[in-house]
Design an enzyme around this catalytic site. Structure first.
Site, PDB file in Angstrom:
ATOM      1  N   CYS A 111      33.022 -28.145 -14.597  1.00 16.96           N
ATOM      2  CA  CYS A 111      33.265 -29.588 -14.631  1.00 16.96           C
ATOM      3  C   CYS A 111      34.068 -30.030 -13.416  1.00 16.96           C
ATOM      4  O   CYS A 111      35.284 -29.841 -13.353  1.00 16.96           O
ATOM      5  CB  CYS A 111      34.000 -29.976 -15.911  1.00 16.96           C
ATOM      6  SG  CYS A 111      32.902 -30.028 -17.335  1.00 16.96           S
ATOM      7  N   GLN A 112      33.390 -30.621 -12.469  1.00 20.98           N
ATOM      8  CA  GLN A 112      34.069 -31.211 -11.338  1.00 20.98           C
ATOM      9  C   GLN A 112      34.863 -32.427 -11.833  1.00 20.98           C
ATOM     10  O   GLN A 112      34.569 -33.020 -12.850  1.00 20.98           O
ATOM     11  CB  GLN A 112      33.062 -31.667 -10.267  1.00 20.98           C
ATOM     12  CG  GLN A 112      32.050 -30.599  -9.885  1.00 20.98           C
ATOM     13  CD  GLN A 112      30.753 -30.742 -10.645  1.00 20.98           C
ATOM     14  OE1 GLN A 112      30.767 -30.970 -11.836  1.00 20.98           O
ATOM     15  NE2 GLN A 112      29.648 -30.591  -9.946  1.00 20.98           N
TER      16      GLN A 112
END
Length: 388
Positions: A111-112
């Site tokens: 998850c950026q």
């Protein structure tokens, strides 16, 4: 029909633990002969697939995939999967052919950090992230149950806004009833301090509590390869013994589980020279700690530090794990963990086929989900109720 208005009520409070019911370890599966059709994305080395293997449940792998080619090699060496069931880039994967044909979907999308442009706090705010692709796969194949795993920091990232986006996407865009909590592997039978966020989603409304923690019956050294005299070893059987009754392990192979005592049995093996630290490096590791780390003199820990994907970098005493060993004339030496030991500390036993380089194995172990935590979740869910 799912009441989306009701589901839209954001609750950032973690789901409670099941502290009242029969312990998850003692629970029996309702339909142990059912076959669970599974799909995975960001599959790595197949932690959920290995969890089913350890539980002795029947599965059918409908699809799996990972962008890392070493993961593909390890996966194909350990699980029964067809070539055309593997996807490399999730952006190109079409899950619509599997609509209503997946019992369990598992993934841990990297998850950026999300850039919140609008105020929708849902699927539209996930553009450009890999999580968006995971949510799309859920929407397309509609599994009966899904498990999403990620770093625990995701829960509080950006003052909770990131998790609000993700949880709202699961609820509104995907239409699932979700439950989430941070779980630490040291509370589920693996001596590693590894806290991760787990989210379980159900297509149909259900009640769910997360499995209660248990006392860890092992310490890190119980999973080590080299021989070291002491209460945990018995030279006659050349295996690790957690009791003064070594006969209880007689006849069991390395990595097997004693059916009577429900305990691991690991054969001791020589450790390759490259894992031993030179005197200079060992002195550096044993030097005083710095910054936010505790003193790096803490070796031979009972509960291992978190295994990271950069485990092969041996100069990070504040993060990595080091163990001592007896040298000649009573002089103590120091070494880093081997890939097999890292795999053991992630819940993979010695029957896991190692077909890639040590560097790749370190990264694969560090990126995996802890198998024992997944086992606890599968038992608490009673995944066999959702099989065919």
């Amino acid at each position: 029909m799912i009441n989306l208005k009701e589901l839209n009520k954001i609750d950032i409070t973690e789901t409670e633990l099941n502290l009242n019911d029969l312990g998850w370890q003692q629970k029996e599966f309702a339909n142990p002969n059912s076959t669970i059709r599974i799909g995975t994305t960001f599959s790595g080395i197949g932690a959920i697939e290995y969890a089913f293997k350890r539980l002795g449940l029947k599965t059918e792998i409908k699809f799996a995939g990972d962008i890392n080619d070493n993961c593909r090699k390890s996966y194909f060496a350990n699980y029964n999967i067809k070539n055309d069931s593997w996807h490399t880039d999730i952006h190109d994967f079409d899950a619509k052919p599997f609509l209503n044909n997946i019992d369990l979907l598992v993934g841990g999308a990297p998850c950026q950090a999300f850039s919140i442009v609008g105020n929708r706090l849902g699927f539209e705010d996930t553009r450009g992230t890999l999580f968006r692709e995971f949510a799309r796969v859920i929407k397309e194949c509609k599994p009966k149950v899904f498990i999403f795993e990620n770093v625990q920091g995701l829960y509080k990232h950006d003052n909770g806004k990131t998790w609000e986006i993700i949880s709202n996407t699961f609820r509104e865009y995907c239409g699932y009833h979700i439950f989430f909590r941070r779980l630490n592997s040291k509370n589920y039978g693996i001596p590693q301090h590894r806290e991760r966020l787990y989210c379980v989603g159900f297509r149909k409304k259900t009640n769910f509590l997360f499995p209660a923690p248990i006392g860890c019956p092992y310490i890190m050294y119980d999973f080590m390869e080299d021989y070291r005299s002491g209460a945990y070893y018995n030279e006659k059987y050349d295996c690790k013994v957690l009791t003064d009754d070594p006969q209880r392990y007689e006849g069991l192979a390395s990595g097997e589980l004693s059916p009577r005592y429900n305990e691991f049995v690991f054969k001791c093996a020589e450790v390759e020279d490259k894992h031993y630290l030179s005197k200079t490096v060992a002195e550096y590791v044993l030097a005083g700690g710095s910054k936010g780390f505790k003193t790096s003199k803490e070796t031979d820990l009972q509960i291992a530090r978190p295994l990271l994907q950069s485990m092969h970098k041996m100069h990070r005493a504040g993060v990595d794990n080091y163990v001592s060993y007896k040298k000649e004339k009573g002089i103590n030496g120091l070494r880093r963990l081997t890939p097999k030991e890292c795999l053991r500390l992630m819940g993979f036993r010695d029957d896991f086929n190692e077909v890639v380089s040590n560097t790749a194995l370190y990264m694969e172990a560090g990126n995996s989900i802890v198998v024992d935590v997944l086992i606890a979740l599968l038992k608490e869910i009673d995944i066999t109720k959702y099989g065919v």
